[in-house]
Design a protein around this motif. Structure first.
Motif, PDB file in Angstrom:
ATOM      1  N   PRO A  15      -1.126   7.215  -5.701  1.00  0.00           N
ATOM      2  CA  PRO A  15      -1.954   8.200  -5.185  1.00  0.00           C
ATOM      3  C   PRO A  15      -1.483   9.348  -4.316  1.00  0.00           C
ATOM      4  O   PRO A  15      -2.168   9.880  -3.681  1.00  0.00           O
ATOM      5  N   GLY A  54       4.624   4.181  -3.134  1.00  0.00           N
ATOM      6  CA  GLY A  54       5.771   3.611  -3.062  1.00  0.00           C
ATOM      7  C   GLY A  54       5.747   2.084  -3.539  1.00  0.00           C
ATOM      8  O   GLY A  54       6.783   1.331  -4.023  1.00  0.00           O
ATOM      9  N   ARG A 106     -10.775   7.346   8.006  1.00  0.00           N
ATOM     10  CA  ARG A 106     -10.898   6.006   8.534  1.00  0.00           C
ATOM     11  C   ARG A 106     -11.349   5.930  10.029  1.00  0.00           C
ATOM     12  O   ARG A 106     -12.212   5.284  10.340  1.00  0.00           O
ATOM     13  N   ALA A 134       4.280   3.877   0.876  1.00  0.00           N
ATOM     14  CA  ALA A 134       5.076   4.419   1.951  1.00  0.00           C
ATOM     15  C   ALA A 134       4.190   4.276   3.261  1.00  0.00           C
ATOM     16  O   ALA A 134       3.067   4.382   3.225  1.00  0.00           O
ATOM     17  N   ASP A 135       4.562   4.210   4.495  1.00  0.00           N
ATOM     18  CA  ASP A 135       3.833   4.244   5.643  1.00  0.00           C
ATOM     19  C   ASP A 135       3.619   5.376   6.200  1.00  0.00           C
ATOM     20  O   ASP A 135       4.446   6.161   6.496  1.00  0.00           O
ATOM     21  N   ILE A 136       2.522   5.981   5.794  1.00  0.00           N
ATOM     22  CA  ILE A 136       1.984   7.094   6.033  1.00  0.00           C
ATOM     23  C   ILE A 136       2.150   7.922   7.337  1.00  0.00           C
ATOM     24  O   ILE A 136       2.561   9.001   7.651  1.00  0.00           O
ATOM     25  N   ARG A 137       1.825   6.883   8.312  1.00  0.00           N
ATOM     26  CA  ARG A 137       2.268   7.305   9.848  1.00  0.00           C
ATOM     27  C   ARG A 137       3.620   7.848  10.077  1.00  0.00           C
ATOM     28  O   ARG A 137       3.764   8.582  10.711  1.00  0.00           O
ATOM     29  N   GLY A 192       0.843  -1.240  -0.031  1.00  0.00           N
ATOM     30  CA  GLY A 192       0.022  -0.029  -0.042  1.00  0.00           C
ATOM     31  C   GLY A 192       0.821   1.323   0.061  1.00  0.00           C
ATOM     32  O   GLY A 192       0.216   2.366   0.287  1.00  0.00           O
ATOM     33  N   ARG A 226     -15.021   4.621  12.987  1.00  0.00           N
ATOM     34  CA  ARG A 226     -15.031   3.964  14.466  1.00  0.00           C
ATOM     35  C   ARG A 226     -16.000   4.529  15.568  1.00  0.00           C
ATOM     36  O   ARG A 226     -15.198   5.413  16.098  1.00  0.00           O
TER      37      ARG A 226
HETATM   38  C1  LIG Z   1       9.401   8.928  -1.168  1.00  0.00           C
HETATM   39  C2  LIG Z   1       8.047   8.553  -0.766  1.00  0.00           C
HETATM   40  C3  LIG Z   1       6.993   8.287  -1.915  1.00  0.00           C
HETATM   41  C4  LIG Z   1       6.098   7.494  -1.694  1.00  0.00           C
HETATM   42  C5  LIG Z   1       4.853   7.872  -1.201  1.00  0.00           C
HETATM   43  C6  LIG Z   1       3.708   6.961  -0.784  1.00  0.00           C
HETATM   44  O1  LIG Z   1       3.765   5.743  -0.990  1.00  0.00           O
HETATM   45  S1  LIG Z   1       2.499   7.604   0.163  1.00  0.00           S
HETATM   46  C7  LIG Z   1       1.386   6.329   0.280  1.00  0.00           C
HETATM   47  C8  LIG Z   1       0.488   5.937  -1.139  1.00  0.00           C
HETATM   48  N1  LIG Z   1      -0.252   5.156  -0.802  1.00  0.00           N
HETATM   49  C9  LIG Z   1      -1.530   5.359  -0.436  1.00  0.00           C
HETATM   50  O2  LIG Z   1      -2.014   6.320  -0.437  1.00  0.00           O
HETATM   51  C10 LIG Z   1      -2.447   4.153  -0.108  1.00  0.00           C
HETATM   52  C11 LIG Z   1      -3.456   4.440   1.006  1.00  0.00           C
HETATM   53  N2  LIG Z   1      -4.123   3.247   1.270  1.00  0.00           N
HETATM   54  C12 LIG Z   1      -5.247   2.923   0.595  1.00  0.00           C
HETATM   55  O3  LIG Z   1      -5.610   3.746  -0.079  1.00  0.00           O
HETATM   56  C13 LIG Z   1      -6.097   2.016   1.341  1.00  0.00           C
HETATM   57  O4  LIG Z   1      -5.655   1.712   2.691  1.00  0.00           O
HETATM   58  C14 LIG Z   1      -6.086   0.470   0.595  1.00  0.00           C
HETATM   59  C15 LIG Z   1      -6.513   0.791  -0.818  1.00  0.00           C
HETATM   60  C16 LIG Z   1      -4.623   0.234   0.410  1.00  0.00           C
HETATM   61  C17 LIG Z   1      -6.635  -0.463   1.335  1.00  0.00           C
HETATM   62  O5  LIG Z   1      -8.070  -0.203   1.647  1.00  0.00           O
HETATM   63  P1  LIG Z   1      -9.006  -0.931   2.750  1.00  0.00           P
HETATM   64  O6  LIG Z   1     -10.293  -0.232   2.412  1.00  0.00           O
HETATM   65  O7  LIG Z   1      -8.783  -2.241   2.293  1.00  0.00           O
HETATM   66  O8  LIG Z   1      -8.440  -0.491   3.944  1.00  0.00           O
HETATM   67  P2  LIG Z   1      -8.210   0.741   4.778  1.00  0.00           P
HETATM   68  O9  LIG Z   1      -8.037   1.774   4.013  1.00  0.00           O
HETATM   69  O10 LIG Z   1      -9.329   0.942   5.920  1.00  0.00           O
HETATM   70  O11 LIG Z   1      -6.740   0.617   5.654  1.00  0.00           O
HETATM   71  C18 LIG Z   1      -6.629  -0.389   6.560  1.00  0.00           C
HETATM   72  C19 LIG Z   1      -5.623   0.049   7.668  1.00  0.00           C
HETATM   73  O12 LIG Z   1      -4.437   0.553   6.986  1.00  0.00           O
HETATM   74  C20 LIG Z   1      -3.780   1.500   7.332  1.00  0.00           C
HETATM   75  N3  LIG Z   1      -3.284   1.976   5.834  1.00  0.00           N
HETATM   76  C21 LIG Z   1      -3.412   1.832   4.782  1.00  0.00           C
HETATM   77  N4  LIG Z   1      -2.401   2.437   4.031  1.00  0.00           N
HETATM   78  C22 LIG Z   1      -1.509   2.835   4.732  1.00  0.00           C
HETATM   79  C23 LIG Z   1      -0.418   3.342   4.366  1.00  0.00           C
HETATM   80  N5  LIG Z   1       0.281   3.742   2.968  1.00  0.00           N
HETATM   81  N6  LIG Z   1       0.511   3.909   5.474  1.00  0.00           N
HETATM   82  C24 LIG Z   1       0.157   3.635   6.798  1.00  0.00           C
HETATM   83  N7  LIG Z   1      -1.106   3.046   7.182  1.00  0.00           N
HETATM   84  C25 LIG Z   1      -1.937   2.616   5.940  1.00  0.00           C
HETATM   85  C26 LIG Z   1      -5.057   2.333   7.498  1.00  0.00           C
HETATM   86  O13 LIG Z   1      -5.163   3.639   8.074  1.00  0.00           O
HETATM   87  C27 LIG Z   1      -6.182   1.507   8.256  1.00  0.00           C
HETATM   88  O14 LIG Z   1      -5.603   1.435   9.248  1.00  0.00           O
HETATM   89  P3  LIG Z   1      -6.715   1.487  10.566  1.00  0.00           P
HETATM   90  O15 LIG Z   1      -7.548   2.554  10.234  1.00  0.00           O
HETATM   91  O16 LIG Z   1      -7.192   0.277  10.505  1.00  0.00           O
HETATM   92  O17 LIG Z   1      -5.885   1.609  11.813  1.00  0.00           O
END
Ligand SMILES: CCC/C=C/C(=O)SCCNC(=O)CCNC(=O)[C@H](O)C(C)(C)COP(=O)([O-])OP(=O)([O-])OC[C@H]1O[C@@H](n2cnc3c(N)ncnc32)[C@H](O)[C@@H]1OP(=O)([O-])[O-]
Length: 719
Positions: free
Chosen positions: A122, A100, A275, A61-64, A59, A279
């Motif tokens: 995204p 990432g 998200r 980079a770890d956004i946190r 998914g 809750r």
């Molecule tokens: C040099 C840098 C360049 C790169 C930059 C990047 O990659 S930027 C990143 C680019 N990537 C994105 O923008 C993708 C962002 N993610 C998504 O779009 C969706 O989560 C999904 C489509 C991966 C899964 O959808 P789904 O409906 O099945 O599930 P859900 O959405 O309910 O998530 C479940 C749990 O996982 C958590 N979590 C998820 N992703 C991340 C993350 N990256 N990090 C940390 N946490 C993340 C989410 O908060 C939730 O936690 P909770 O609330 O349970 O504590």
């Protein structure tokens, strides 16, 4: 956290293990670096497959971690090491490869995806750009135009389309990892250089400059002040015009600016807030974790006006059978025709067959007897709604949920006329109900946890962001809207024009200013409500001065506009003049300017110059102030709930995080100081009086937004 295994003798299998989405945390990056080095060094290993645990590739980079100091190996050299290696590396993409995650896959030499997988970049939706080489490798792989589309919108692409675009090499409906392992064995010995994207030229059409310029114009128009989409175009331009290394440098520079920006913070806050609102928690102690929704397989909608039609379409789109009820045959036929057309249009967009068979149109309430859940969407009139609820209570099965789509009336009063008040809950949709993402789930004082859980879950099934709120006039969204609208009217009295007010709000980032929005909704809606509440019309207290009602300042300007037959966009005249009835092209109307001048003259108001800053402060700080009151009253559980309501239901620009987040960004002392200033100038406007919560927060040193709940008088007491 990456697992290493050697399979089929010569293939190294690296599995990312960071549930739920295998985000690239420091530990994961460390794990990948270590295992890739091991695989490249091991003479027995001839090729490598990278996959993710539990059917999810990665998914991103770890956004946190973005809010913390950077630790662990950076992504860029980690991905470069994979690409530069002399052994073929295959990404086995299941679930998602986002951000990432896709950039990691682009550093691999081959990509195989499951048919149900989604890929995308995204980052722009988080106020960033794909800065692990995504802006440089993707254009080299698929060309400038499609790369611009994906990078500036952040949209997810399904596997088949990814194959067509050339993002993945193969799609399979078998076990992706098994297919990738076989593939990895076959490609051993084939030339790797053409597969190393950073070494390849970017395919550029001859008119690339025009293409990039057009893209820039388009994102600026769409972005409404958001900076990330603009930076994305600049980074892709670098891929088109500079060698890889220089392009990467540009990508890093742009990312550095974005990373520190308040917009990135706001958008990342929105990601987690969206998200968090799922809750929910009630004052009884029930919460989303311990309250089960009941399945809804058959729903009903009462009333096929604008809202009822949209709700029906939303339900059918989610595959739920609906009984749609109207009072007369004529209304029913009209509703049926419009719903059918809407469904056909929706199905056409998705290349599907419209599911008209899921709807039963009827004028008989008796047909509701086996509905699991009924949504009342009749005219906004309490006696009428009470009559409907009485009838529902007698014709529906005993355990049917009875929901109201009221936009602000008392849910408890409606529940009181039924035999099952615990099954009554508000489901406040926003027009157009099949499009708008927001659903306010209004918890009455007697609504059961099961009723709330069912309404919240149903909202999710319909693709909505459901937010649980307490029961008070206007709930959260419309209660906060009132001071916003009133301030806009007062500004007109004092010297502004509709276009000045709207211009300031649109510059702030709203898609539409307050007067354009009112014209779109229809000016008669508010007029009727004001008449009913005795603010205008025959019930006004004759002893009230013309610009005071019920003890406070009142602007009769919107009433005057309606009295002139100007009802908004629908009849071509409102605060603006339109090209035709129902037309969308608004132009300032000299007649409105004249009306304002005559009005000021009549009431002895000397017009003064109102600037854009005052518009933003008066309208938005008044709205925010009401938000603080709502929190303190326990009507919303936390600032995230209010923010998501405004982002998804009221066009608040997402890159500003929602009204409460924005208040924190501006600085609570500044918001307090400006409210105090305006309240002093307008002591007859109670909504400008700074709320007690705002004062408490400022007195406590303006703590960060995620701690505001600790300062509430009665946290979520009305939920
Ligand atoms: C040099 C840098 C360049 C790169 C930059 C990047 O990659 S930027 C990143 C680019 N990537 C994105 O923008 C993708 C962002 N993610 C998504 O779009 C969706 O989560 C999904 C489509 C991966 C899964 O959808 P789904 O409906 O099945 O599930 P859900 O959405 O309910 O998530 C479940 C749990 O996982 C958590 N979590 C998820 N992703 C991340 C993350 N990256 N990090 C940390 N946490 C993340 C989410 O908060 C939730 O936690 P909770 O609330 O349970 O504590």
């Amino acid at each position: 956290m990456a697992r290493y295994a050697q399979v089929h003798g010569s293939v190294a299998l690296i599995t990312l293990t960071n549930p739920p989405v295998n985000a690239l945390s420091a530990a994961v990056r460390h794990g990948i670096t270590e295992t890739v080095t091991r695989a490249l060094r091991d003479p027995e290993v001839k090729s490598v497959v990278i996959c993710g645990e539990n059917g999810v590739f990665c998914g991103g980079a770890d956004i946190r971690e973005f809010a913390k100091p950077m630790g662990g190996p950076p992504l860029v050299p980690m991905i470069a090491a994979i690409e530069e290696g002399d052994k073929p590396v295959v990404a086995a993409i299941e679930g998602v490869a986002l951000g990432g995650g896709l950039e990691l896959a682009l550093g691999c030499h081959y990509r195989i995806a499951h048919t149900k997988a989604l890929v995308g970049l995204p980052e722009v939706t988080l106020g960033l750009l794909p800065a692990a080489g995504g802006t440089q490798r993707l254009p080299r792989l698929i060309g400038i135009a499609p790369a611009l589309d994906l990078i500036t919108t952040g949209r997810h692409v399904a596997a088949q389309q990814a194959l067509k675009l050339g993002i993945v090499d193969q799609v399979t409906d078998q076990s992706t990892v098994d297919v990738a392992i076989q593939f990895a064995k076959q490609v051993v010995g084939q030339p790797l250089l053409p597969r190393k994207l950073s070494t390849q030229p970017t395919p550029c059409p001859p008119d690339v400059d025009i293409l990039l310029e057009e893209a820039m114009t388009q994102v600026k128009r769409r972005a409404r002040g958001a900076i990330a989409p603009v930076a994305c175009v600049m980074a892709v331009r670098a891929a088109a015009t500079l060698p890889y290394r220089a392009g990467m440098q540009k990508e890093q520079e742009l990312m550095a600016t974005l990373f520190r920006s308040s917009q990135a913070h706001a958008l990342q806050y929105c990601f987690f807030a969206q998200r968090a609102v799922g809750r929910w928690k009630l004052s009884s102690g029930a919460h989303s974790g311990n309250s089960k929704p009941r399945p809804v397989s058959k729903a009903a909608v009462i009333g096929l006006g604008t809202m009822g039609r949209g709700i029906t379409v939303a339900l059918v789109k989610a595959g739920i059978a609906v009984v749609a009820v109207e009072t007369s045959d004529k209304q029913l036929q009209m509703g049926k025709q419009i719903v059918s057309e809407m469904l056909k249009r929706e199905a056409q967009k998705r290349n599907e067959t419209p599911r008209l068979d899921l709807i039963r149109f009827t004028t008989s309430m008796l047909e509701l007897k086996d509905s699991d859940l009924v949504i009342e969407a009749v005219f906004e009139d309490m006696p009428l709604k009470k009559q409907v609820f009485k009838e529902l209570s007698s014709v529906c099965k005993a355990d049917a949920f009875l929901c109201t789509n009221t936009s602000g009336l008392d849910v408890d009063e409606l529940a009181a006329v039924t035999k099952t008040p615990e099954l009554v809950v508000g489901m406040h949709f926003f027009a157009p109900a099949h499009v708008m993402k927001l659903l306010e789930v209004v918890c009455g004082s007697r609504s059961s946890p099961e009723a709330v859980a069912t309404a919240m879950y149903l909202g999710k099934r319909l693709g909505k962001v459901s937010v649980a709120v307490g029961n008070c006039p206007g709930f959260v969204g419309n209660r906060m809207l009132r001071p916003y609208l009133e301030e806009a009217n007062f500004l007109l009295e004092e010297g502004a024009t509709p276009e000045l007010v709207d211009g300031a709000l649109e510059e702030f980032g709203f898609a539409m200013g307050v007067f354009r929005m009112s014209d779109l909704s229809g000016l008669d809606v508010g007029w009727r409500i004001r008449k009913e509440s005795g603010l205008t019309g025959p019930d006004v207290d004759p002893s009230d001065p013309p610009r005071r009602r019920q003890g406070q300042r009142y602007s009769p300007l919107p009433d005057l506009v309606c009295e002139q037959g100007r009802l908004g966009q629908k009849n071509g005249r409102g605060w603006y003049l339109y090209d035709k009835p129902g037309g969308r092209v608004a132009t300032p109307d000299p007649k409105i300017h004249q009306l304002l001048e005559e009005y000021r003259l009549k009431h002895g108001i000397r017009p003064r110059r109102v600037d854009r800053q005052e518009v933003v402060e008066r309208c938005l700080f008044a709205l925010i102030n009401e938000g603080f009151r709502i929190l303190d009253d326990g009507i919303a559980a936390g600032p995230e709930d209010i923010d998501m309501i405004y982002v998804f239901g009221y066009g608040w620009p997402r890159h500003r995080g929602g009204p409460m987040f924005y208040a924190g960004m501006v600085g609570l002392p500044k918001v307090l100081e400006r409210l105090e200033h305006y309240w002093q100038a307008h002591p007859d406007v109670p909504h400008l009086e700074p709320s007690a919560l705002l004062r408490r927060l400022v007195d406590s040193g303006s703590p960060p937004i995620d701690t505001w709940r600790d300062f509430l008088q009665r946290p979520h007491s009305q939920l």
